[in-house]
Every structure is written in structure tokens, then in C-alpha cells.
Design an enzyme around this catalytic site. Sequence first.
Site, PDB file in Angstrom:
ATOM      1  N   GLY A  48       3.507   6.593   2.115  1.00  0.00           N
ATOM      2  CA  GLY A  48       2.143   6.034   2.222  1.00  0.00           C
ATOM      3  C   GLY A  48       1.815   5.307   0.931  1.00  0.00           C
ATOM      4  O   GLY A  48       0.771   5.517   0.318  1.00  0.00           O
ATOM      5  N   PHE A  53      -4.700   5.832  -2.286  1.00  0.00           N
ATOM      6  CA  PHE A  53      -4.201   6.811  -3.242  1.00  0.00           C
ATOM      7  C   PHE A  53      -2.684   6.761  -3.411  1.00  0.00           C
ATOM      8  O   PHE A  53      -2.160   7.061  -4.480  1.00  0.00           O
ATOM      9  CB  PHE A  53      -4.619   8.228  -2.814  1.00  0.00           C
ATOM     10  CG  PHE A  53      -6.061   8.530  -3.104  1.00  0.00           C
ATOM     11  CD1 PHE A  53      -6.514   8.640  -4.414  1.00  0.00           C
ATOM     12  CD2 PHE A  53      -6.973   8.702  -2.076  1.00  0.00           C
ATOM     13  CE1 PHE A  53      -7.841   8.918  -4.700  1.00  0.00           C
ATOM     14  CE2 PHE A  53      -8.313   8.976  -2.351  1.00  0.00           C
ATOM     15  CZ  PHE A  53      -8.749   9.085  -3.658  1.00  0.00           C
ATOM     16  N   ASP A 111       7.871   3.542  10.492  1.00  0.00           N
ATOM     17  CA  ASP A 111       7.084   4.727  10.854  1.00  0.00           C
ATOM     18  C   ASP A 111       7.592   5.981  10.128  1.00  0.00           C
ATOM     19  O   ASP A 111       8.619   6.550  10.496  1.00  0.00           O
ATOM     20  CB  ASP A 111       7.142   4.919  12.370  1.00  0.00           C
ATOM     21  CG  ASP A 111       6.326   6.110  12.821  1.00  0.00           C
ATOM     22  OD1 ASP A 111       5.599   6.702  11.978  1.00  0.00           O
ATOM     23  OD2 ASP A 111       6.417   6.462  14.014  1.00  0.00           O
ATOM     24  N   ALA A 112       6.843   6.404   9.130  1.00  0.00           N
ATOM     25  CA  ALA A 112       7.243   7.562   8.316  1.00  0.00           C
ATOM     26  C   ALA A 112       7.308   8.855   9.127  1.00  0.00           C
ATOM     27  O   ALA A 112       7.933   9.830   8.701  1.00  0.00           O
ATOM     28  CB  ALA A 112       6.259   7.734   7.154  1.00  0.00           C
ATOM     29  N   LEU A 139      -0.022   9.793   3.516  1.00  0.00           N
ATOM     30  CA  LEU A 139      -0.219   9.056   4.773  1.00  0.00           C
ATOM     31  C   LEU A 139      -1.638   9.235   5.285  1.00  0.00           C
ATOM     32  O   LEU A 139      -2.214  10.314   5.188  1.00  0.00           O
ATOM     33  CB  LEU A 139       0.740   9.572   5.857  1.00  0.00           C
ATOM     34  CG  LEU A 139       2.229   9.308   5.698  1.00  0.00           C
ATOM     35  CD1 LEU A 139       2.970   9.837   6.923  1.00  0.00           C
ATOM     36  CD2 LEU A 139       2.513   7.836   5.498  1.00  0.00           C
ATOM     37  N   TYR A 236     -16.807  15.866   8.524  1.00  0.00           N
ATOM     38  CA  TYR A 236     -15.557  15.879   7.768  1.00  0.00           C
ATOM     39  C   TYR A 236     -14.940  17.286   7.711  1.00  0.00           C
ATOM     40  O   TYR A 236     -14.089  17.626   8.529  1.00  0.00           O
ATOM     41  CB  TYR A 236     -15.710  15.259   6.354  1.00  0.00           C
ATOM     42  CG  TYR A 236     -14.331  14.884   5.847  1.00  0.00           C
ATOM     43  CD1 TYR A 236     -13.830  13.591   6.016  1.00  0.00           C
ATOM     44  CD2 TYR A 236     -13.472  15.858   5.316  1.00  0.00           C
ATOM     45  CE1 TYR A 236     -12.537  13.277   5.650  1.00  0.00           C
ATOM     46  CE2 TYR A 236     -12.184  15.557   4.948  1.00  0.00           C
ATOM     47  CZ  TYR A 236     -11.716  14.267   5.107  1.00  0.00           C
ATOM     48  OH  TYR A 236     -10.433  13.970   4.767  1.00  0.00           O
TER      49      TYR A 236
HETATM   50  P1  NAD Z   1      -4.940   4.386   3.088  1.00  0.00           P
HETATM   51  O1  NAD Z   1      -5.293   3.972   4.472  1.00  0.00           O
HETATM   52  O2  NAD Z   1      -5.350   3.505   1.971  1.00  0.00           O
HETATM   53  O3  NAD Z   1      -3.347   4.592   2.950  1.00  0.00           O
HETATM   54  C1  NAD Z   1      -2.559   5.047   4.006  1.00  0.00           C
HETATM   55  C2  NAD Z   1      -1.093   4.781   3.737  1.00  0.00           C
HETATM   56  O4  NAD Z   1      -0.327   5.359   4.794  1.00  0.00           O
HETATM   57  C3  NAD Z   1      -0.702   3.294   3.684  1.00  0.00           C
HETATM   58  O5  NAD Z   1       0.303   3.110   2.699  1.00  0.00           O
HETATM   59  C4  NAD Z   1      -0.096   3.050   5.074  1.00  0.00           C
HETATM   60  O6  NAD Z   1       0.860   1.999   5.126  1.00  0.00           O
HETATM   61  C5  NAD Z   1       0.576   4.390   5.291  1.00  0.00           C
HETATM   62  N1  NAD Z   1       0.850   4.695   6.694  1.00  0.00           N
HETATM   63  C6  NAD Z   1      -0.019   4.919   7.704  1.00  0.00           C
HETATM   64  N2  NAD Z   1       0.653   5.213   8.840  1.00  0.00           N
HETATM   65  C7  NAD Z   1       1.972   5.182   8.541  1.00  0.00           C
HETATM   66  C8  NAD Z   1       3.171   5.417   9.272  1.00  0.00           C
HETATM   67  N3  NAD Z   1       3.158   5.763  10.568  1.00  0.00           N
HETATM   68  N4  NAD Z   1       4.360   5.280   8.623  1.00  0.00           N
HETATM   69  C9  NAD Z   1       4.413   4.923   7.311  1.00  0.00           C
HETATM   70  N5  NAD Z   1       3.306   4.714   6.561  1.00  0.00           N
HETATM   71  C10 NAD Z   1       2.107   4.848   7.177  1.00  0.00           C
HETATM   72  O7  NAD Z   1      -5.524   5.846   2.946  1.00  0.00           O
HETATM   73  P2  NAD Z   1      -6.003   6.748   1.704  1.00  0.00           P
HETATM   74  O8  NAD Z   1      -7.488   6.832   1.759  1.00  0.00           O
HETATM   75  O9  NAD Z   1      -5.318   6.384   0.450  1.00  0.00           O
HETATM   76  O10 NAD Z   1      -5.482   8.177   2.201  1.00  0.00           O
HETATM   77  C11 NAD Z   1      -4.333   8.812   1.696  1.00  0.00           C
HETATM   78  C12 NAD Z   1      -4.565  10.313   1.702  1.00  0.00           C
HETATM   79  O11 NAD Z   1      -5.645  10.615   0.794  1.00  0.00           O
HETATM   80  C13 NAD Z   1      -4.988  10.867   3.059  1.00  0.00           C
HETATM   81  O12 NAD Z   1      -4.427  12.154   3.238  1.00  0.00           O
HETATM   82  C14 NAD Z   1      -6.500  11.007   2.913  1.00  0.00           C
HETATM   83  O13 NAD Z   1      -7.058  11.959   3.773  1.00  0.00           O
HETATM   84  C15 NAD Z   1      -6.576  11.445   1.464  1.00  0.00           C
HETATM   85  N6  NAD Z   1      -7.901  11.325   0.836  1.00  0.00           N
HETATM   86  C16 NAD Z   1      -8.654  10.182   0.964  1.00  0.00           C
HETATM   87  C17 NAD Z   1      -9.918  10.131   0.373  1.00  0.00           C
HETATM   88  C18 NAD Z   1     -10.779   8.897   0.476  1.00  0.00           C
HETATM   89  O14 NAD Z   1     -11.986   8.974   0.200  1.00  0.00           O
HETATM   90  N7  NAD Z   1     -10.238   7.749   0.818  1.00  0.00           N
HETATM   91  C19 NAD Z   1     -10.391  11.214  -0.392  1.00  0.00           C
HETATM   92  C20 NAD Z   1      -9.583  12.341  -0.534  1.00  0.00           C
HETATM   93  C21 NAD Z   1      -8.342  12.397   0.090  1.00  0.00           C
HETATM   94 NA    NA Z   2      -2.293   5.938   0.428  1.00  0.00          NA
END
Ligand code: NAD
Ligand code: NA
Length: 397
Positions: A48, A53, A111-112, A139, A236
Site C-alpha cells: 500500500g 500513510f 492486487d496485494a 492497504l 468509525y
Molecule cells: P490510501 O487510500 O491513501 O492508501 C491505500 C493504499 O493501498 C494505496 O497505496 C493503494 O494503491 C493500496 N491498495 C488498495 N487496494 C489495493 C490492492 N488490492 N492491492 C494493492 N494495493 C492496494 O489510504 P490511507 O488513508 O493511507 O490508509 C492506509 C491505512 O492507514 C489504512 O489501514 C487506514 O485505515 C489507516 N489509517 C488511516 C487514517 C486516515 O485518517 N486516513 C488514520 C489512521 C489510520
Molecule cells: Na497508504
Amino acid sequence: MIIQPRTRGFICLTSHPEGCAENVKKQIEYVKSKGQIVNGPKKVLVIGASTGFGLASRISAAFGSNAATIGVFFEKPGTEGRPGTAGWYNSAAFEEQAKNAGIYAKSINGDAFSDEIKKETIELIKKDLGQVDLVVYSLASPRRTHPKTGVAYASVLKPIGEPFTNKTVDFHTGVVSNISIDPVKEQSDIDNTIAVMGGEDWKFWIEDLKAAGVLADGAKTVAYSYIGPELTYPIYRNGTIGMAKNDLEATVPVINDLLKDLNGVSYVSVNKALVTQSSSAIPVVPLYISLLYKVMKEKNIHEGCVEQMQRLFADRLYGGNLALDTEGRIRVDDWEMREDVQSAVAKLWEEVTSENIEVISDLAGYRKDFFNLFGFEFDSVDYTLESDELTTVASLK
Ligand code: NAD
Ligand code: NA
């Protein structure tokens, strides 16, 4: 072609290659400004890795610790006349910057959740790095096809038990309204969300990496979670996505067991609420983030993804001060959850309306962050110029 933002609700359909490169460059500059992470990671797999993040983790490892990184993501390249996704351009820019700095970086697009991509990743680690000492699991996806059964699961964002009514904002227009979200009707909605965003796939990755012998002695792995304030609990933490996060967190001891004979360890880090492609899809949360940004910026404790991940690496994972909570989690949401921050946000939450939102919240900051995710609204980029929508990720050619 000349690329402009085209939005549909909380989705932006276009991305700007030069703007995404600017976003990556700024994150790299921040990480470098913080100096090298002492005894940081050296060979890192980020699952991801292209946005949010995960991208910030990759940048923190590469430019904060000279780490070789392999990034896995699911993104689309541009085609003639149609821009690719932001994560594609971010990854192209990251690889180019890493190459210029003499830092190894390769990527795998696919697809991871599948066995094939896990196998491909393991082959690449074997060929180029031998082993990895850190696996970041970041992810965020609305769906997952189970690799063993072929069943396709779709996650839902719903409360459980009671309907949830609260304020929400359309961040494009600033209109604040009440939204009512019906609870899940069937247990399967909860189970499906757990299947997509819970810990099973993280476990599958670690099982496969371990079985292939590509985890170094003392390897660490970290996945990301969220808790947030009580006002978002129904949608949430106590909602369907919260059940998936509970499952992810419950996977830590399972993975610790797997890593025991390698002297390895796993963590969940609870991160701050931030504007990403995933969080903008959750009702109520964007209004909370707008108010949170206002309060945290006034108190000079605001962080974006890269500030969060640099701090996670430098202070917590490699800084000798994990500061785990009673549930054994790392908390880089510590400043978000500070009592003075939360009481200020709670007060503003009561007051906020369509009329005062631009004044008492940082909706402007929310919007800017949203457009920045897709490479738009950077002062240093000239958006009247032609863009190269066919930008390539070097290692994927
Ligand atoms: P994001 O949407 O920015 O990133 C998601 C990543 O996953 C991308 O790199 C995307 O290409 C990849 N991805 C999605 N489906 C995929 C698949 N099938 N195969 C390969 N890659 C795939 O999301 P984010 O907000 O950075 O979230 C990342 C983690 O952080 C999640 O677990 C989320 O719950 C957690 N998180 C987010 C927040 C927030 O406020 N955004 C806060 C705390 C925790
Ligand atoms: Na991410």
C-alpha cells in the site's frame, strides 16, 4: 494535455503528474530536514505504498534511513488523453528521486490480496534484497477477493445497532447538514468489512514471507489503525470499519507468534485522522478533520502523513520509546487525542454551521489537502502547461 481537477463527490477523477511529483518532493524534503534515523530500517517492503500513510512510510524509510524499498500498490498508468492515478505518479516520482539519491526502489503494481502478487514480491525480494527487516502494511480498499476461496468481499461503512445521526459537510460547498445513516441489516455486512480491512491478509503476507525465508532476523512489521473521538464512534470505531480494526489489532499476537523464532515483532500504530483518498469517503469524518486541523494548527501540533510516519519511525519503532498503550498499540494519534485538543473540537462541533464553517474550521486546509492528494493546488506548479500523462514508474516498464 492540460490536466484540471475533475471531481465527483469525494473522488477526484484526474491527477496531475508534475503536481504529484511536487507532493513527493515536499515529503522527501521534510524527511531529510529531520536528519537520519539512528539504527533505522535497511530493507523495507511497503504494502500500500503509493498514497497516504504507506507512501509516507516509504519516503521515511528511504530518505530517513537510506533504506532499499519495494512498494506494492494498485494503481493505473495514464493512457493517451487520460491521466493515470495519483499513486502511479507518486510512485514514478518517488522512484526517480530514489534513483537520483542512489537508493534502491522497485515497485509491484497489482492486487496485494492475491497469492500471485505475494509470490511476485517474494521473488523480487529474493533476487534483489535477500531479506527485508521491515514490512509496512498500509492497504485501504473497499473490496477484496479472497485468495483461497475466490469469494469477493465488499466492505461497508455503517453503524451497528442504531441509526446514526450527526453533522456532516460537503467539503466542496461548505454546506453543513444532518446525515442519518442506517445500521447494518445483516451480520454479513460486518463480516465482509472484516474480510476486507481486518488482519487476515496481513497474516497471509507474513506467513508467506516467513515460509520463503525472506524475513530477516529481528524483522518488524507494522499495520495502521484509527480510533478517533467519541462523536465518530458510531460510524468509525463502533461501526463496521471499527470491527475490522479490532480484527487487525487482534492479529498482532498471532503474527508475533509467527515471528517468535525470528526474534521478530509486530505492531499496530494508531495514526491521526488525515485527509487521504480513503478517509474522505467516510461520512462525518471530513467535518471532524476540518475542525481538528483548525485546533491543531492553532496549537502548532498539526501533522500530515509524512510528519506522522517520520515520527513513528524516528521516535517509536526505531527510537527506543514505543510508548505502547494498555492494549499494546503504538499511538501517534497522541496529539490528536490530547484532552485540550478534543475539548476544543467538541465545542466547535456544537457551534459549526454552513454560515460559520469557513471561520471556525479549517475547511480551506481540508480542501487544499484533498486537491494536493491528486497533485493540484501546488503554488510551484504551472497548471496551464501541458502535462506528461504517460509518466512511467521506472521499475514497472
Ligand atoms: P490510501 O487510500 O491513501 O492508501 C491505500 C493504499 O493501498 C494505496 O497505496 C493503494 O494503491 C493500496 N491498495 C488498495 N487496494 C489495493 C490492492 N488490492 N492491492 C494493492 N494495493 C492496494 O489510504 P490511507 O488513508 O493511507 O490508509 C492506509 C491505512 O492507514 C489504512 O489501514 C487506514 O485505515 C489507516 N489509517 C488511516 C487514517 C486516515 O485518517 N486516513 C488514520 C489512521 C489510520
Ligand atoms: Na497508504
